[in-house]
Design an enzyme around this catalytic site. Structure first.
Site: not given
Length: 181
Positions: A72-75, A113, A141, A143
């Site tokens: 995940c590019e956020h976490h 995703q 996920h 996250c």
């Protein structure tokens, strides 16, 4: 340099980087991160490797349950699941393993995703010239499971329908029917 970055991250937790269990962890973590993001260093032409073959078939090709692992590019936490790909050939077919390799090339990047499913579909369409491409991804996920709302049983499903899969309900329905166990 990446090794030093992981060393700083570990030290920032308050851990002693010199304790026996952590001495080689920055290198192992750096190597792991490089492996998990190897999609940035892959080239579509090399992945396909001329594995496009002439075919008169105009029938649906489905590759189901392709495992995928992404971050995940956020976490920077993993999401893990499976991808289903279908296409309607238009004069040529793609080597079977190449479908999975395309999935991996995009999955092994920092991702969400929602974008991953579209990247795969558009690439299969561009490479094959198919009259339609459908991609569905189902993933868990970390996250969402390990932090935040901590929901262990949630699964995210995304789809991309291109060409005749978007325009023809019967084609889409056939694909969805073929995914059922």
């Amino acid at each position: 340099m990446t090794i030093d970055c992981f060393k700083k991250i570990i030290e920032s937790t308050g851990e002693d980087i010199s304790r026996p269990g952590l001495i080689d962890t920055p290198k192992r973590a750096s190597d792991s991160f490089s492996f998990l993001t190897r999609g940035y260093h892959q080239n579509l032409e090399e992945i396909i490797n001329n594995a496009l073959f002439p075919s008169e078939s105009r029938e649906m090709v489905v590759v189901k349950d392709i495992e995928l692992y992404s971050l995940c590019e956020h976490h920077l936490l993993p999401f893990i699941g499976k991808c289903h790909v279908a296409y309607i050939p238009n004069g040529r077919v793609l080597g079977l393993s190449k479908v999975a390799r395309v999935v991996d090339m995009f999955a092994r990047r920092l991702q969400i995703q929602e974008n991953l499913v579209t990247q795969i579909a558009k690439t299969i369409e561009d490479v094959t010239g198919a009259s339609g491409v459908a991609v569905i991804i189902e993933a868990k996920h970390m996250c969402m499971m390990m932090r935040g709302v901590e929901k262990q049983n949630s699964i995210m499903k995304t789809s991309a329908m291109l060409g005749c899969f978007r325009d023809q309900q019967a084609t889409r329905n056939e694909f969805l029917f073929l995914l059922k166990d």
